[in-house]
Design an enzyme around this catalytic site. Structure first.
Site: not given
Ligand code: SF4
Length: 408
Positions: A110, A123, A130, A134, A137, A381
């Site tokens: 994206e 962005c 990933c 996190c 996220c 995101c």
């Molecule tokens: S915020 Fe989301 S995209 Fe960024 S490093 Fe953490 S898990 Fe990965």
């Protein structure tokens, strides 16, 4: 670059990506590499170097997309100028635009454009998925598929400029040196009033886990003969890959943002699990040592506001204390949490966020509350990808046709 350890990624490095028909995409390649390819394709060394310089300028300064229109047929037989494929594009009522893109090998990622009164920020994603999980996220719930190539990263910037219609048209002054077969001048050069003024490496993925490709892509973005965006207008956001931070400052030199989100070990271990590997002290010391950081170029700490998790007065005071202890030239962005289906957190109340911000401000550190953008288009995101997965193929095809019609 592979970093050893339990929560490390599985990068899939790729330099150039030949298409199915064997042609090579020129986007993402440095001038020197283009010259080498032209030489391999039959030009003598001097001509290859000159032609590479010309083509580079046309690719990145003019936004050329049709190689056949402007180049000798033998080059068009061997090379293409790629753009990421658009699967879906959405427009928020607040002007935010979001695109779901697809790589040539069918992986989706994206990018988001956020217009403001005095700037337009793109962005950009660095990976498909990933590894870092996190907890706040949505992208973190997706597995890492692979790193994006330099072409796929810089391609996002090119595509955004296409969509915003802000490539300059050919000028009179800078084309005289180009060969006849390259000149496709329709006049009216104008590069004023850029819409895309800033880039944040803050989309899908951890950019410092794809360091080489991100560096190579950003060098193309910063190149004065190319997209020519100042390093001061580019920010790279990391969740805290400590061993790569100094290298980032030295080799790329862009502004640094850190996904901090917590000020105690226990809470950061939970929210940003890379903290179990590189703890808060190490992270803050790496920030203090970041090359180029100063009061004029402060480090940004991103802090997502999670109800009853990281949002107390004590947390705010501890944040101030830590920034002062490490003498960090810093500002803090407070981000109201944007929930997604399945998220285990809630957003802090407005009153709580306001109080948190006040405490940090009273400590002498700027801590504005970011206005949520694009909430009506699943702007968290990773959400667009999930939304698209729920759509039927027919719906996606219809949206793609509408998009093509809109782009003309
Ligand atoms: S915020 Fe989301 S995209 Fe960024 S490093 Fe953490 S898990 Fe990965």
């Amino acid at each position: 670059m592979q970093i050893p350890g339990l929560i490390d990624p599985v990068p899939v490095a790729r330099d150039i990506t030949p298409r199915e028909d064997g042609r090579v995409d020129l986007i993402g390649l440095p001038r020197q590499r283009i010259a080498e390819l032209f030489e391999t394709a039959g030009l003598d060394a001097k001509a290859a170097k000159l032609r590479a310089k010309q083509v580079f300028h046309w690719l990145y300064h003019r936004g050329m997309t049709d190689i056949a229109k402007t180049m000798r047929p033998w080059l068009a037989e061997r090379f293409v100028i790629g753009r990421p494929e658009i699967v879906l594009s959405q427009h928020s009522s607040d002007g935010t635009r979001k695109w779901l893109l697809k790589t040539a090998d069918d992986h989706e990622y994206e990018m988001v454009f956020i217009p403001d009164a005095d700037r337009g920020t793109l962005c950009v994603s660095s990976q498909v998925g990933c590894t870092l999980n996190c907890r706040f996220c949505h992208t973190g719930t997706m597995r890492l598929v692979r790193n994006l190539t330099p072409g796929e990263i810089v391609g996002q910037v090119m595509l955004a400029r296409d969509a915003l219609g802000e490539w300059p048209k050919a000028g009179q002054a800078d084309l005289s040196a180009l060969g006849d077969d390259l000149v496709d001048d329709d006049g009216g050069y104008s590069s004023d009033g850029r819409l895309l003024t800033n880039i944040v490496m803050m989309g899908m993925g951890e950019p410092l886990y794809n360091f080489d490709n991100v560096r190579d892509a950003l060098k193309l973005v910063m190149d004065g003969d190319g997209l020519a965006l100042s390093k001061r207008r580019i920010t790279l956001s990391t969740s805290g890959v400590v061993p790569m931070m100094a290298k980032c400052g030295e080799e790329i030199g862009v502004n640094l943002a850190v996904s901090l989100h917590a000020v105690t070990k226990d809470i950061r271990d939970e929210i940003v699990p890379i903290n179990r590997k590189y703890g808060l002290e190490e992270l803050l010391q790496a920030c203090a040592d970041y090359p180029g950081a100063s009061n004029a170029r402060r480090i940004t700490f991103e802090y997502v506001m999670l109800k009853d998790k990281n949002d107390s007065d004590e947390h705010a005071r501890e944040l101030v204390r830590l920034i002062k202890q490490y003498k960090l030239p810093a500002k803090v962005n407070l981000i109201p949490f944007n929930p997604w289906p399945g998220a285990i957190y809630e957003c802090s109340s407005q009153e709580r966020i306001r109080r948190f911000s006040e405490i940090v401000f009273e400590g002498g550190i700027s801590a504005p509350v970011r206005t949520p953008r694009g909430r009506d288009i699943d702007a968290a995101c990773g959400q667009l990808k999930t939304a698209a997965q729920k759509m039927s193929r027919a719906e996606l095809d219809r949206l793609a046709e509408e998009k093509q019609a809109a782009l003309g």
